[in-house]
Design a protein around this motif. Structure first.
Motif, short mmCIF file in Angstrom:
data_model
loop_
_atom_site.label_atom_id
_atom_site.label_comp_id
_atom_site.label_asym_id
_atom_site.label_seq_id
_atom_site.Cartn_x
_atom_site.Cartn_y
_atom_site.Cartn_z
N ARG A 152 0.84 -1.20 0.00
CA ARG A 152 0.00 0.00 0.00
C ARG A 152 0.88 1.25 0.00
O ARG A 152 0.58 2.24 -0.69
CB ARG A 152 -0.93 0.00 1.21
CG ARG A 152 -2.04 -1.04 1.14
CD ARG A 152 -3.01 -0.90 2.30
NE ARG A 152 -4.04 -1.92 2.28
CZ ARG A 152 -5.15 -1.86 1.57
NH1 ARG A 152 -5.39 -0.79 0.83
NH2 ARG A 152 -6.03 -2.85 1.60
N LEU A 156 0.12 2.99 -3.43
CA LEU A 156 -1.03 3.85 -3.19
C LEU A 156 -0.67 5.16 -2.50
O LEU A 156 -1.54 5.97 -2.20
CB LEU A 156 -2.09 3.10 -2.37
CG LEU A 156 -2.61 1.81 -3.00
CD1 LEU A 156 -3.66 1.16 -2.10
CD2 LEU A 156 -3.17 2.05 -4.38
N ASP A 199 -7.81 -3.34 -4.03
CA ASP A 199 -7.44 -1.94 -3.79
C ASP A 199 -6.25 -1.53 -4.66
O ASP A 199 -6.21 -0.41 -5.19
CB ASP A 199 -7.11 -1.73 -2.32
CG ASP A 199 -8.34 -1.81 -1.43
OD1 ASP A 199 -9.46 -1.81 -1.96
OD2 ASP A 199 -8.17 -1.89 -0.19
N ASP A 202 -7.38 -1.21 -8.33
CA ASP A 202 -8.22 -0.02 -8.52
C ASP A 202 -7.42 1.27 -8.38
O ASP A 202 -7.74 2.27 -9.05
CB ASP A 202 -9.37 -0.01 -7.52
CG ASP A 202 -10.40 -1.10 -7.79
OD1 ASP A 202 -10.39 -1.65 -8.92
OD2 ASP A 202 -11.20 -1.40 -6.89
N GLY A 203 -6.40 1.26 -7.52
CA GLY A 203 -5.71 2.50 -7.19
C GLY A 203 -4.39 2.73 -7.89
O GLY A 203 -3.83 3.83 -7.78
N SER A 204 -3.88 1.73 -8.61
CA SER A 204 -2.56 1.90 -9.21
C SER A 204 -2.51 1.24 -10.59
O SER A 204 -2.56 0.00 -10.70
CB SER A 204 -1.47 1.28 -8.32
OG SER A 204 -0.22 1.26 -8.97
#
Length: 279
Positions: A152, A156, A199, A202-204
């Motif tokens: 993360r 992220l 996550d 979706d985020g990277s």
């Protein structure tokens, strides 16, 4: 189901555990060896009466959920967990998820180290760290538990890209993603791993591109050059100690004695995390 063998196995594993192994105080008047039955029952989230009947060989056939709770409470290795399931009349199946508890001895070792050290689980959650690791990477105590994860941090947030050089971040990103895919095979039913992958996808976009390569491999090294905002470049030598029964790794960051990087690590002992938390 072999009630007699199950009862004996539970009793022996209970008596082999020390209170400190599960984070309990030893107490002054502890007469029974190992843990008490009520302590195991509490750790396994079941009634003391139910656990007692199992240990006495007169309980009902335990469900998979009960066996999973017992394996967790008794800190069983993967082999011991499989044996417990078979004694209870169940096929073992995959482990439910990577253990989050760190052995007391490992925590004591971290506290006594004069080098940065942390403990990672299979999905790169940082389970434990010492003050020097917080000064070197980030103050993990200031993060919500969910965000205490190197993947993360890397994909992220901009925290990792500020600390690590461009080449090192690319190498770490690819290796860590391949390691995470291996974890999804080991723990296919773990919701925390599934949520982490979702996550990250979706985020990277960077992670999504790396994930699409379907690379799978376990990592035994995490060596990188660190560009610390306060002390500059640190060429670290990472020693990775594997704890197979927990599927955890102790990562130690060292440098050649007397080198500028070694001096930078010594300076971190003085700076700590104070400079890193300034607004």
């Amino acid at each position: 189901m072999d009630r007699g063998q199950l009862a004996e196995f539970l009793r022996l594993r209970r008596e082999a555990l020390r209170p400190a192994d599960v984070g309990l105080p030893a107490g002054l008047r502890r007469r029974t060896p190992g843990l008490r039955r009520e302590e195991v029952a509490s750790l396994a989230t079941m009634s003391t009466d139910y656990y007692t009947r199992l240990e006495q060989g007169r309980g009902p056939r335990p469900s998979r959920a009960v066996l999973t709770g017992l394996a967790r409470a008794l800190r069983l290795s993967d082999d011991e967990r499989d044996h417990l399931f078979r004694l209870g009349g169940e096929q073992p199946g995959p482990p439910p998820g990577p253990p989050a508890d760190v052995r007391t001895g490992v925590l004591r070792m971290l506290a006594r180290l004069d080098v940065p050290g942390l403990v990672l689980d299979a999905k790169y959650d940082v389970l434990a760290w010492n003050p020097l690791a917080a000064a070197l990477i980030t103050d993990f105590s200031a993060l919500p538990p969910r965000d205490r994860n190197l993947l993360r941090l890397r994909f992220l947030t901009d925290r990792q890209t500020r600390l690590f050089g461009e080449d090192a971040t690319r190498e770490f990103a690819r290796d860590a993603a391949a390691d995470l895919r291996a974890a999804t095979s080991t723990y296919p039913d773990d919701p925390a791993i599934a949520r982490l992958v979702t996550d990250l996808l979706d985020g990277s976009a960077e992670f999504a591109a790396i994930w699409a390569r379907h690379e799978v491999r376990r990592q035994q090294t995490l060596c990188q050059t660190i560009f610390h905002p306060e002390v500059g470049r640190i060429d670290v030598i990472c020693e990775v100690l594997v704890i197979p029964e927990r599927d955890q790794r102790v990562v130690l960051y060292t440098a050649d004695p007397g080198s500028p990087s070694d001096q930078a690590l010594r300076l971190l002992e003085v700076i700590g995390t104070q400079e890193l938390t300034r607004g």
